[in-house]
Design a protein around this motif. Structure first.
Motif, short mmCIF file in Angstrom:
data_model
loop_
_atom_site.label_atom_id
_atom_site.label_comp_id
_atom_site.label_asym_id
_atom_site.label_seq_id
_atom_site.Cartn_x
_atom_site.Cartn_y
_atom_site.Cartn_z
N ALA A 266 0.82 -1.21 0.00
CA ALA A 266 0.00 0.00 0.00
C ALA A 266 0.86 1.26 0.00
CB ALA A 266 -0.92 0.00 1.22
N ARG B 20 3.05 13.72 -9.36
CA ARG B 20 3.54 13.71 -10.74
C ARG B 20 3.16 12.42 -11.46
NH1 ARG B 20 9.45 14.81 -8.75
NH2 ARG B 20 8.59 13.29 -7.32
N THR B 21 3.31 11.31 -10.72
CA THR B 21 2.96 10.03 -11.32
C THR B 21 1.47 9.97 -11.64
OG1 THR B 21 4.75 8.97 -10.15
CG2 THR B 21 3.02 7.54 -10.98
N GLU B 22 0.65 10.44 -10.70
CA GLU B 22 -0.79 10.46 -10.95
C GLU B 22 -1.13 11.31 -12.17
OE1 GLU B 22 0.27 10.21 -7.93
OE2 GLU B 22 -1.12 8.97 -6.77
N LYS C 109 -4.56 14.18 -4.70
CA LYS C 109 -3.26 14.79 -4.97
C LYS C 109 -3.31 15.99 -5.93
CE LYS C 109 -0.12 11.17 -3.67
NZ LYS C 109 0.74 10.09 -4.15
N1 ATP Z 1 -0.70 4.53 -0.18
C1 ATP Z 1 -0.68 4.12 -1.47
N2 ATP Z 1 -1.36 3.00 -1.85
C2 ATP Z 1 -1.34 2.58 -3.09
N3 ATP Z 1 -0.68 3.18 -4.09
C3 ATP Z 1 0.00 4.29 -3.79
C4 ATP Z 1 0.05 4.81 -2.48
N4 ATP Z 1 0.79 5.92 -2.50
C5 ATP Z 1 1.20 6.05 -3.75
N5 ATP Z 1 0.73 5.09 -4.54
C6 ATP Z 1 0.99 4.94 -5.95
O1 ATP Z 1 2.37 4.86 -6.13
C7 ATP Z 1 2.75 5.66 -7.23
C8 ATP Z 1 3.79 6.68 -6.82
O2 ATP Z 1 3.40 7.32 -5.66
P1 ATP Z 1 4.28 8.54 -5.08
O3 ATP Z 1 3.59 9.06 -3.89
O4 ATP Z 1 5.69 8.11 -5.00
O5 ATP Z 1 4.25 9.45 -6.31
P2 ATP Z 1 3.29 10.59 -6.72
O6 ATP Z 1 2.24 10.85 -5.70
O7 ATP Z 1 2.83 10.32 -8.07
O8 ATP Z 1 4.27 11.75 -6.70
P3 ATP Z 1 5.62 11.89 -7.43
O9 ATP Z 1 5.55 11.04 -8.64
O10 ATP Z 1 5.63 13.31 -7.68
O11 ATP Z 1 6.64 11.43 -6.46
C9 ATP Z 1 1.49 6.27 -7.75
O12 ATP Z 1 1.07 5.51 -8.86
C10 ATP Z 1 0.50 6.14 -6.65
O13 ATP Z 1 -0.82 5.90 -7.17
#
Ligand code: ATP
Ligand code: ATP
Ligand code: MG
Ligand code: MG
Lengths: 497, 330, 298, 330
Positions: free
Chosen positions: A147, A297-299, A273
């Motif tokens: 998660a 950014r990933t979203e 986000k």
């Molecule tokens: N608690 C979580 N449960 C499930 N998936 C998650 C969770 N947090 C993040 N993710 C998924 O992991 C991936 C990367 O998350 P992360 O938070 O590292 O990046 P982000 O929010 O896209 O920001 P950035 O890419 O800017 O670091 C995304 O696809 C996100 O949907």
């Protein structure tokens, strides 16, 4: 370094071969208590191999491994436990967590605290909370690893290495999926334990981290140690030259003004986000997106590509609404490289060739029949354009070094002829040389009229490649920086807000 | 510097804890629906007597399914269950026939089961033979050996009061069901609260991480099969007590029911994930479907059809519920 | 009158039991009372049989019809039914004599040894007439159930009595028609001088016949259990020379009759109710069977 | 490092190419050894006639095994093969009995097989029901339906010359073997030379990476099951031709043999890896073992024992050979 103190870890004439590769060639290596040692080298230089020998994850073909002056004796399964018993902790380059288990259980994987043979989940959770806090993390210890975001997973692994009372901590590219704030936490933790006399081995491709942290650096090239030197006295150019075996050309970026708008994002919202992201990408432009870890950014990429559904907002491609399905986006000439290369990027058992042409089989068939010759040609074209180092086009991609894997993952979209590329952390875990090559690739793609969205947590590299950089903060585009006035310091400040 | 950006939203966290049991909730709902339907259409289905029956039938699948859950969580599979049960019941029957004391006969059977399981485990863990092949070998060899030893005839022995008691009820519950329930508690405990149990999950979830953390992966792999053999032997004891003879042809296709119970219970064949409670509910669902259909009194061939459809429908509903709760991203 | 529940357990998924079922159903329908049949198949497995009997007990049936999987192995389960006050009627197969006397209300049977012996006699007739002194015979069996072992014993004894030099050169498992076909081909390969096959079940008979036809060899088949195809083959009389059979329908009819008698509290004059064993050795007999069983159920 | 970084084809590459087939070499060696042993101990084993037999028996397993290889490479499993074959042979027999033309009857059977396979595929691909459960449902439902439709009695129909010919030999080879060989060539081609085939490997190797490459993972998953159903239908045609009747009880346990053939052939149940040639050799090994043991004439129960032991031994040797060649690190 006083030579009277016995080294905490030592390799003597260690050699390790893989089928067709001499990964380490008679290496002699040692590290003293309290020393922070950087290990530098290109992708495939043998850094991780050296580390795996020390941790007992692998056994040298020749030579011995000594920890605390005594050789590791156990062969096979118990070897890592023997090393751990002597105070060695490691963060491996590959994520070594069990996704289906909780943070706390991963923290103590294989060495769970027990009371009368029964696992003590409470003290496990307590210790976990503690260890995480040390790195500034407030996470529920009972959360499943699966998660967590990749970054949080990485932080958990690092926390695991620092917990208890280690004597030698090995970190193999611990920060490749982390951004500035987390990197600072990790650096602080490293300095703290080093002050207590713990030795730290630190592998990274980021020179500025090395300079902040390391006392000494060992440079590896092609499985041999080229030199071990004090970091403070060495010039970066010299170190890079040792790594590459030649000097690196200084680079000049010619910022280009882009052409017409090819992609437009309007008021895109993906709770929690993103709330209302608006920007436009022009033809022939490299548009960087900066932001803190977890800034979305990933979203953003995923919802542009149709991989996840935004709550509201519009995506326009050449003025027309974009299709909502991923495959249709690909048809439109989009290409997307995910941030986790191992989980979502490579197909490990297949060859470089198939990993390359999988995006478009139609180019390599003749009347529906795949042609090995054409596949090999197409692959070779990508290999030579991107300087992929591989024994053959059919070599399974899992055996390539990380940087080379990443080049293939980008190369598959060049093969597919994509016009708009979304690259999420494409330089993660990639060495200096390969990084520069990737920058060059991106620039040359832009010159060809392709448009690139570029995400990197390594803010310093954004000004190397980008024509413009957008700062994503609080779910919105907060600032825009245009070349040549892109500056890492100011970007970082903007990200934090 | 600023605080870390890695602080997940608390709402998500909580959902996560609850949604960890969506699978079980779904199965419970499905079982309730099955009870309502069969209660209406199948005469005698709701009788106390039939509940006892369901428990007893369930125990035949259940005891072996507890161990199979661990096997599958570890990323392996054991298809030798049926022949193992039959073979061991035959061996124990022979020992009893030759007037060995009950304790020795049954004890020898349990040891044999564990030993045979370990053989499969060693083939997998030490020699890297895929577990499907290793247990396929046992499957074929043990069924053949049992039939050969007995000429396909039942092996009978002098009546034994203790054994008869084991085949009967105690406080209104079948002894086999009591054994199943006790073993269930034991397996829940082992799987959650012991280093061995957690190591099984670790090996199934990421074998190389487990190995790097010093878990003896080979040992874990051997042990899950040892346990599976042991549970098959216990099932054999229950069968022996119930039938009063050792039968080489018994427990045919039991491995199918056992694996189906585990998979319906939500354990993935790819390993790393799965719960004992899920398996309990999966076994219960399969047993209830079988029992209810027999009592409904339709043609036994139609029963097969309907059973197939219901099993798929149950899992389909459950998967849909899981997905709605947001856990089922492939 | 209240509905009477009757449990019926069939031994396995062979066509023979379709005949039994038809006999049971027709018999029940012919009795002009409300009967609810609860049917299932034991799949040759004593543990499944035991579980089904328990289920039937809790379903409150008034009688159980079954073809016991095993003479000794089925005792406990039948005893439980008996103790629950439910009369058990065996058909086709039953438990051992001692247990049968104690727990079984009636047993509708054509003795499997006699069954085999009839066919053995027919085979002996054939060999003597054809002047084969020392015939070599391959057996295609279903000997994971006891009935089949007894059929073979009866066959062997009767044949050897009159053709002492006959030998059973091979005995392999092939109960279903596809398995039997594959195994019969191999027996033909391994024993090029084979004279005859003995098929212990319907599937075995059909498969062996088919294998001989396809090989073009002059091997004959003696078989068990009538079905439409077997009757057709017998009518051709080229390969298949004799078939021994107990009519499933007749057995089913007798069994339900006994069960209803038991429900009504009658005591049987003789617990052993003989079912007729029919031997078919001529095309005419085969055709007669076909016209008598136009629905195809044996 | 400027020019292309491909190393010249050195000794290493050649080793690589060769060692890519160690699995196949090992199996060939094992089959040769089996031939030598059975040639000595089993009368008639080496006769031309028996070779034809082996081919014919092999075709029953083989045709379904080609498709099963793709299913397993895609990371799935299809356990519905046996009942699917039986059910479709019954349906075709009914159509023939009702005097439908041969082409229509068989064609309908093939379409039905593909359609039923697609149902399992859709359950997996679209609705995320684990393939074990989806095909378990089919397994139970189709066997029940076939038995119900036929009352477990063979369904006979008027003689048909074309169908008889299909059950017979052509140029000394069984038609079914010829069909198997042609289909083998087709599957080798599909698996190696078409986008579909390579996509199957990609999906099995890393489904999420495959999806991001633009491969329609759902479609691939459905299609492998469609193919599996179609191949089961072709097996049903061969069976129908051979038996001359439709039998609901036929092909029992065929799914076991098919999966065993694929796994013995070196395809991992975890997906992503496997070759058609391996499966061919695996099927051949299993068929040869079965045939040689029957010809040897020992008790059929002992055959089961020996078969189990030989299968494990063969895979054990092969895994050892693979490991020595340095490829077998799980
Ligand atoms: N608690 C979580 N449960 C499930 N998936 C998650 C969770 N947090 C993040 N993710 C998924 O992991 C991936 C990367 O998350 P992360 O938070 O590292 O990046 P982000 O929010 O896209 O920001 P950035 O890419 O800017 O670091 C995304 O696809 C996100 O949907
Ligand atoms: N398991 C393996 N099988 C085959 N070759 C391997 C294996 N592990 C490493 N290698 C090879 O050994 C060499 C050294 O690899 P190593 O992982 O030590 O490099 P590295 O310096 O850590 O590179 P990176 O910076 O990409 O992590 C490379 O050529 C690599 O391809
Ligand atoms: Mg590395
Ligand atoms: Mg990200």
């Amino acid at each position: 370094m006083s030579q009277t103190i016995p080294p905490i870890a030592e390799l003597r004439r260690a050699t390790r071969r893989y089928p067709g590769v001499l990964a380490l060639d008679g290496v002699a290596f040692s590290v003293q208590p309290g020393e922070v040692r950087a290990i530098l080298g290109k992708n495939g230089a043998g850094k991780s191999t050296l580390i795996r020998l020390l941790t007992g994850a692998e056994t040298p073909d020749e030579g011995v491994v000594l920890l605390n002056g005594k050789p590791l004796a156990i062969q096979g399964a118990g070897r890592t436990r023997e090393a751990a018993g002597r105070g060695l902790r490691a963060v491996y380059q590959e994520l070594s967590l069990v996704p289906s288990m909780s943070i706390a259980e991963n923290m103590f994987l294989g060495a769970w605290p027990r009371a009368h043979g029964i696992l003590d989940h409470r003290s496990m959770a307590e210790a976990t909370r503690h260890a995480l806090l040390r790195l500034g993390l407030k996470l529920d210890p009972f959360l499943l690893i699966s998660a967590l975001s990749p970054a949080a997973q990485q932080m958990v692994e690092i926390a695991r290495a620092f917990q208890g009372s280690p004597r030698l901590v090995i970190l193999d590219e611990p920060t490749s999926s982390l951004a500035a704030a987390e990197v600072d936490q990790v650096c602080a933790a490293v300095r703290e334990v080093a002050a207590q006399g713990v030795a730290v081995l630190y592998v990274s491709h980021r020179m500025n981290e090395i300079r902040r942290l390391a006392d000494t650096a060992t440079v590896l090239r092609d499985g041999r140690i080229i030199s071990t030197l004090p970091v403070a006295e060495a010039r970066t150019e010299d170190i890079v030259q040792m790594m590459l075996g030649r000097s690196e050309q200084t680079r000049t970026i010619i910022p280009q003004s882009g052409g017409e708008t090819v992609l437009e994002v309007r008021n895109l919202a993906v709770p929690p986000k993103l709330n209302g992201v608006t920007f436009a990408l022009r033809r022939g432009e490299v548009l960087g997106i900066a932001g803190l870890l977890g800034s979305g950014r990933t979203e953003l990429f995923e919802s542009i590509m149709g991989l996840s559904k935004p709550l509201s907002g519009q995506v326009l491609v050449a003025g027309a609404p974009a299709p909502r399905r991923y495959t249709d986006m690909i048809q439109l000439g989009f290409g997307y490289t995910p941030e986790s290369r191992k989980e979502d990027g490579i197909i490990p058992m297949l060859g470089v060739d198939e990993n390359t042409v999988a995006t478009d089989f139609r180019q390599v068939d003749r009347a529906g029949i795949l042609s090995n010759k054409v596949i090999a040609e197409a692959t070779r074209a990508i290999i030579s354009r991107l300087h992929v180092k591989t024994a053959a086009t059919t070599t399974p991609i899992a055996t390539l070094s990380g940087g080379n894997q990443q080049k293939v993952v980008i190369g598959r979209w060049i093969h597919a002829g994509s016009r708009i590329l979304l690259l999420d952390e494409p330089t993660r875990g990639v060495d200096v040389e390969a990084k520069n090559q990737i920058y060059d690739i991106i620039r040359s793609l832009a010159r060809e009229g392709k448009s690139i969205l570029f995400v990197s947590s390594e803010i310093e590299e954004l000004d190397h490649v980008c024509d413009r950089v957008l700062v994503l903060r609080n779910g919105q585009i907060a600032e825009e920086h245009a070349a040549p006035k892109i500056d890492a310091e100011r970007l970082l400040a903007a990200c934090i807000g | 510097m600023t605080a870390s950006a890695i602080a997940p939203p608390t709402a998500r966290q909580k959902t996560n804890r609850l949604s960890g049991h969506v699978n079980e909730f779904g199965l419970i709902a499905i079982i309730v629906v099955l009870y309502v339907i069969f209660g209406i259409i199948s005469p005698g289905f709701l009788s106390a007597n039939n509940q006892v029956n369901i428990l007893r039938d369930g125990s035949t699948i259940g005891i072996a399914a507890w161990a199979q859950t661990l096997v599958i969580v570890a990323g392996e599979i054991d298809i030798s269950v049926g022949p193992m049960v039959a073979f061991i019941s035959v061996v124990m029957a022979f020992l009893l026939k030759w007037h060995e004391p009950l304790a020795i006969s049954l004890g020898a059977g349990l040891v044999l089961g564990a030993a045979l399981g370990s053989v499969a485990g060693a083939l997998r863990g030490v020699f890297n033979v895929p577990s499907f092949v290793a247990t396929l070998g046992l499957w074929s060899a043990l069924r053949g050996l049992a039939l050969f030893m007995t000429n396909a005839l039942p092996v009978s022995f002098d009546d034994n009061d203790t054994l008869d008691w084991m085949g009967d009820n105690v406080f209104g519950l079948p002894v086999s069901a009591v054994v199943m329930i006790i073993l269930f508690g034991l397996f829940v405990f082992v799987s959650r609260k012991t280093a061995f149990g957690r190591s099984v999950y670790a090996v199934g979830g990421n074998a190389s991480a487990a190995r790097l953390c010093g878990i003896n992966v080979t040992r874990i792999r051997i042990l899950v099969f040892t346990l599976s053999g042991l549970m098959a032997a216990i099932t054999a004891v229950m069968l022996l007590a119930r039938l009063g003879t050792g039968n080489a042809g018994a427990a045919e296709g039991l491995e199918f029911d056992v694996i189906a119970g585990v998979v319906v219970g939500g354990t993935a064949l790819s390993g790393g994930r799965g719960s004992m409670l899920g398996t309990l509910l999966g076994v219960l669902a399969i047993t209830v479907i079988g029992d209810g259909l027999v009592l409904y009194g339709i043609n036994s061939f139609v029963q097969d059809m309907v059973r197939g459809v219901i099993i798929v429908a149950a899992v389909l509903l459950n998967v849909a519920a899981l997905r709605r709760s947001g856990r089922g991203r492939h | 009158a209240p509905q009477v529940g009757i449990g019926a357990i069939y031994l396995d998924s062979q066509g023979y039991y379709a005949g039994v079922r038809k006999g049971v159903q027709d018999g029940a329908a012919g009795m002009h009372r409300s009967i609810r049949l609860v049917e299932t198949t034991a799949q040759d497995d004593p543990s499944k049989e035991s579980a089904f009997i328990d289920t039937l007990i809790s379903a409150n049936v008034k009688a159980i019809l079954l073809s016991a999987v095993s003479a000794d192995g089925s005792v406990h389960a039948i005893r439980r039914a008996h103790q629950a006050g439910i009369p058990v009627v065996c058909y086709n197969t039953c438990v051992n004599d001692v247990a049968m006397k104690k727990y079984v209300y009636a047993y509708v049977v054509g003795d499997p040894v006699a069954f085999g012996a009839k066919l053995g006699d027919a085979a002996a007739d054939y060999f003597i007439k054809a002047g084969v002194k020392s015939p070599k015979i391959g057996v295609v069996n279903c000997e994971f159930v006891e009935v089949c072992i007894n059929r073979r014993k009866g066959f062997q004894a009767a044949l050897l009595k009159r053709v002492p030099d006959a030998t059973l050169v091979d005995n392999q498992q092939g109960t279903t028609v596809d398995a039997s076909l594959a195994v019969s081909e191999k027996i033909l390969t391994a024993h090029p001088d084979l004279n005859a096959f003995f098929g212990e079940s319907g599937g075995a008979t059909l498969g062996a016949t088919r294998a001989v036809q396809q090989s073009g060899k002059s091997v004959v088949v003696f078989g068990s259990d009538m079905t439409t195809d077997i009757a057709h083959s017998l009518a051709e009389h080229k390969v298949l020379k004799a078939v021994v059979d107990i009519s499933g329908k007749a057995v089913g009819h007798l069994a339900i009759q006994e069960a209803i008698d038991a429900v009504d509290g009658k005591t049987p004059a003789n617990p052993i109710v003989p079912a007729a064993i029919g031997l078919y050795t001529t095309p005419d007999a085969a055709n007669a069977w076909l016209s008598a069983h136009s629905d195809g159920l044996p």
